[in-house]
Design a protein around this motif. Structure first.
Motif, PDB file in Angstrom:
ATOM      1  N   GLN A 187       0.833  -1.202   0.000  1.00 24.40           N
ATOM      2  CA  GLN A 187       0.000   0.000   0.000  1.00 24.40           C
ATOM      3  C   GLN A 187       0.868   1.252   0.000  1.00 24.40           C
ATOM      4  OE1 GLN A 187      -3.365   0.690   0.246  1.00 24.40           O
ATOM      5  NE2 GLN A 187      -3.989  -1.417  -0.083  1.00 24.40           N
ATOM      6  N   GLN A 188       1.939   1.205   0.792  1.00 21.92           N
ATOM      7  CA  GLN A 188       2.816   2.375   0.885  1.00 21.92           C
ATOM      8  C   GLN A 188       3.515   2.641  -0.440  1.00 21.92           C
ATOM      9  OE1 GLN A 188       5.032   1.569   4.413  1.00 21.92           O
ATOM     10  NE2 GLN A 188       3.852   3.041   5.641  1.00 21.92           N
ATOM     11  N   ARG A 189       4.004   1.559  -1.065  1.00 23.17           N
ATOM     12  CA  ARG A 189       4.643   1.714  -2.375  1.00 23.17           C
ATOM     13  C   ARG A 189       3.663   2.317  -3.380  1.00 23.17           C
ATOM     14  NH1 ARG A 189       6.856  -3.285  -1.713  1.00 23.17           N
ATOM     15  NH2 ARG A 189       5.157  -4.195  -2.929  1.00 23.17           N
ATOM     16  N   GLN A 237      -4.712   4.205   2.500  1.00 18.21           N
ATOM     17  CA  GLN A 237      -5.024   3.458   3.715  1.00 18.21           C
ATOM     18  C   GLN A 237      -6.510   3.379   4.001  1.00 18.21           C
ATOM     19  OE1 GLN A 237      -2.170   4.960   6.555  1.00 18.21           O
ATOM     20  NE2 GLN A 237      -0.689   3.396   5.955  1.00 18.21           N
ATOM     21  N   SER A 238      -7.266   4.373   3.553  1.00 11.98           N
ATOM     22  CA  SER A 238      -8.715   4.250   3.739  1.00 11.98           C
ATOM     23  C   SER A 238      -9.209   3.063   2.912  1.00 11.98           C
ATOM     24  CB  SER A 238      -9.425   5.539   3.327  1.00 11.98           C
ATOM     25  OG  SER A 238      -9.380   5.704   1.935  1.00 11.98           O
ATOM     26  N   ARG A 239      -8.558   2.817   1.773  1.00  8.41           N
ATOM     27  CA  ARG A 239      -8.916   1.648   0.961  1.00  8.41           C
ATOM     28  C   ARG A 239      -8.540   0.379   1.693  1.00  8.41           C
ATOM     29  NH1 ARG A 239     -11.676   5.326  -1.426  1.00  8.41           N
ATOM     30  NH2 ARG A 239     -10.473   6.668  -2.741  1.00  8.41           N
ATOM     31  N   LYS A 240      -7.385   0.432   2.330  1.00 10.40           N
ATOM     32  CA  LYS A 240      -6.905  -0.777   2.960  1.00 10.40           C
ATOM     33  C   LYS A 240      -7.874  -1.242   4.031  1.00 10.40           C
ATOM     34  CE  LYS A 240      -3.196  -3.237   4.976  1.00 10.40           C
ATOM     35  NZ  LYS A 240      -2.023  -3.246   5.805  1.00 10.40           N
ATOM     36  N   GLY A 241      -8.351  -0.269   4.829  1.00 12.47           N
ATOM     37  CA  GLY A 241      -9.296  -0.618   5.881  1.00 12.47           C
ATOM     38  C   GLY A 241     -10.456  -1.403   5.299  1.00 12.47           C
ATOM     39  N   ARG A 242     -10.943  -0.883   4.193  1.00 11.80           N
ATOM     40  CA  ARG A 242     -12.065  -1.532   3.546  1.00 11.80           C
ATOM     41  C   ARG A 242     -11.709  -2.936   3.056  1.00 11.80           C
ATOM     42  NH1 ARG A 242     -17.356  -1.154   3.171  1.00 11.80           N
ATOM     43  NH2 ARG A 242     -16.983   1.066   3.461  1.00 11.80           N
ATOM     44  N   ALA A 243     -10.558  -3.042   2.403  1.00 11.41           N
ATOM     45  CA  ALA A 243     -10.154  -4.351   1.872  1.00 11.41           C
ATOM     46  C   ALA A 243     -10.057  -5.359   3.005  1.00 11.41           C
ATOM     47  CB  ALA A 243      -8.813  -4.222   1.151  1.00 11.41           C
TER      48      ALA A 243
END
Lengths: 246, 246
Positions: free
Chosen positions: B184-186, B226-232
């Motif tokens: 995600q960071q990359r 990161q908002s996407r990550k939470g969802r994923a």
């Protein structure tokens, strides 16, 4: 015992024959059976290589984009010229190629713009960007090294410039939809205006004076528009004469 | 006699309820039945307004784009400010809106980027450009009149700038695909770099010094990623817990 063609050449043969058929009878007017017959292979062989006629068109576009990129690369080999001149040579070459590759372009035009097929457009455009970006990026890097272009990242800049080429998509869709000579001319004018602006935008992105790069030339857009028109007319005629359809 | 809601408000109600559901249980985790139940209408009423769940998402995006454009227009009403400052206010506002409209953006993100749905992306992007282009074009024309922007055609320039926003699409698709924090960071770094370059490109297109316009700010891309990550993560958890699926 029959001598079987090796798989690679059979795939190429299918693409080559399809190219001829698309040019002579149109993308829609060509069936998978036509291609199979012309290539003298079995239906199974076709579907081994391509799931659909559209998949073949996609592969054809990739092959052509690759060949085109190789040619463009060759056209700018002369390092005695400056990067600006080399970029203008590349752009002129690219316009010339569009005419030479009329068969594929025509098939893509029919399949993508007539039907406004976003999936196919997206695939072909993504594949084309992947093939052309490194060639353009290399030239931009040369220009930066010699002090003619002023950009910090040639790779991302190349990607953005190619991305911008999509602003002509609307004008192409319009050309595909126009039936009358006047409509075609209006659409061609829209395309020409966009290509001129695109040129100035690329000048500025590279830190060049406005008007340095030539992305179009007199009559280019109208030429493109009218070659489409001939096809559209012929296809309508075929339709009324009860010609082949999908 | 039952009082029937007028058609327009029923359509809006479906969109509003869908928005809440998409946000709480994800686009994929929401069925048409869920939406129909929440909006307290019949299945027939849903399909009268929308052919599919995707069609509702498209309508939702258009509504949101329209509201967003109205807000952006209001944010730049103060004509005592120069056009450059007004454009920077508009850009900051647009970044703020992305957070506020998290529910729609999330649904679009899931539906478009997770599945790499080119058709839906194309429709939403085309509709958004149509809505935002006039607002941007008006501001560009103001800037040309006051001598801050140097472009010959504000309308086509606005269209081209909005078109360029698509260069972030690849980075968004990558964000949607990455599962690990490092990935995600990359992906967020790739997005941030593209946004920075995009800013310089827009500066140059408008004839401004590099670094005048701000298309991103510290931590913006990572926030989005990161908002996407939470969802994923939540969706995967739901999946393993046997939560709803399409």
């Amino acid at each position: 015992m029959t001598l079987r063609k090796p798989p690679l050449s059979r795939r190429d043969e299918l693409i080559t024959q399809a190219q001829v058929l698309f040019f002579t009878q149109g993308y829609d007017g060509t069936t998978v059976s036509d291609i199979v017959q012309a290539a003298n292979v079995s239906n199974g062989a076709f579907f081994h290589h391509f799931a659909t006629k559209e998949a073949l068109l996609e592969a054809m576009s990739e092959t052509l984009a690759y060949q085109s990129a190789k040619e463009l690369e060759k056209s700018i080999q002369d390092r005695r010229l400056g990067a600006v001149e080399r970029l203008n040579i590349l752009l002129a070459h690219a316009r010339g190629q569009k005419k030479a590759a009329a068969s594929t372009h025509q098939a893509v035009f029919e399949a993508v713009f007539w039907k406004n097929n976003a999936v196919l457009y997206d695939r072909i455009a993504t594949a084309a960007i992947a093939v052309f970006a490194p060639v353009l990026a290399k030239l931009l890097a040369d220009g930066v090294a010699e002090g003619s272009f002023h950009v910090s990242d040639p790779d991302i800049t190349a990607e953005m410039i190619l991305q911008l080429a999509f602003v002509t998509r609307g004008a192409f869709t319009q050309i595909a939809r126009e039936d009358t000579r006047e409509g075609q001319q209006r659409a061609a004018e829209q395309l020409a205006i966009r290509l001129q602006h695109f040129g100035v935008v690329v000048d500025r992105i590279l830190g060049l004076p406005d008007g340095t790069l030539r992305l179009t030339h007199d009559g280019y857009a109208l030429d493109l528009a009218q070659s489409r028109k001939g096809r559209a007319r012929r296809r309508r005629a075929e339709h009324y004469l009860g010609g082949k359809s999908k």
